[in-house]
Scaffold this motif. Structure first.
Motif: not given
Length: 135
Positions: A21-47
């Motif tokens: 559970e703690a790992a989710f505080g440090f990491e995300t994955d490609c699917w979650d980033v892709h979902h945010a980008l394609t559903t207009d729910t991006q609430d982060f800056v992607l570097l």
């Protein structure tokens, strides 16, 4: 004789749960980033923390090119302190995302690393963008 897998026993379930559970505080994955980008729910800056040259060869859509060595207070001052950053590099063979995350955390910004990097993105079948950054 036990295998090298079971030679060291697995952690107790409560310890494993806390760890994963703690790992989710440090990491995300490609699917979650892709979902945010394609559903207009991006609430982060992607570097993209690789070099500008590698960025220009292909990067994640909406990513900003900022090599990890260039993450400094003066550059980051354009974003509010509560801005969540998601960093990525080439892939599991690269520690650039870790380096970028360390720099952001030292500056007091919340940060997560996208596991898999560009290689993971491609492996999942997602397209790279090709807009170039001028250096």
């Amino acid at each position: 004789m036990p295998s090298t897998v079971s030679l060291i026993p697995a952690a107790p379930s409560d310890v494993a749960l806390a760890h994963f559970e703690a790992a989710f505080g440090f990491e995300t994955d490609c699917w979650d980033v892709h979902h945010a980008l394609t559903t207009d729910t991006q609430d982060f800056v992607l570097l993209d923390v690789r070099s500008h040259e590698l960025y220009n060869q292909g990067h994640l859509p909406q990513a900003i090119s900022l090599p990890h060595g260039k993450i400094i207070a003066a550059k980051m001052a354009q974003w509010p302190r509560e801005t969540l950053f998601v960093v990525y590099c080439a892939g599991p063979h690269c520690n650039g995302a870790h380096r970028g995350a360390v720099r952001l955390a030292r500056l007091g910004y919340p940060v997560k690393m996208m596991i898999g990097g560009v290689m993971g993105w491609i492996d999942e079948g997602f397209e790279l963008a090709r807009e170039e950054v001028m250096v």
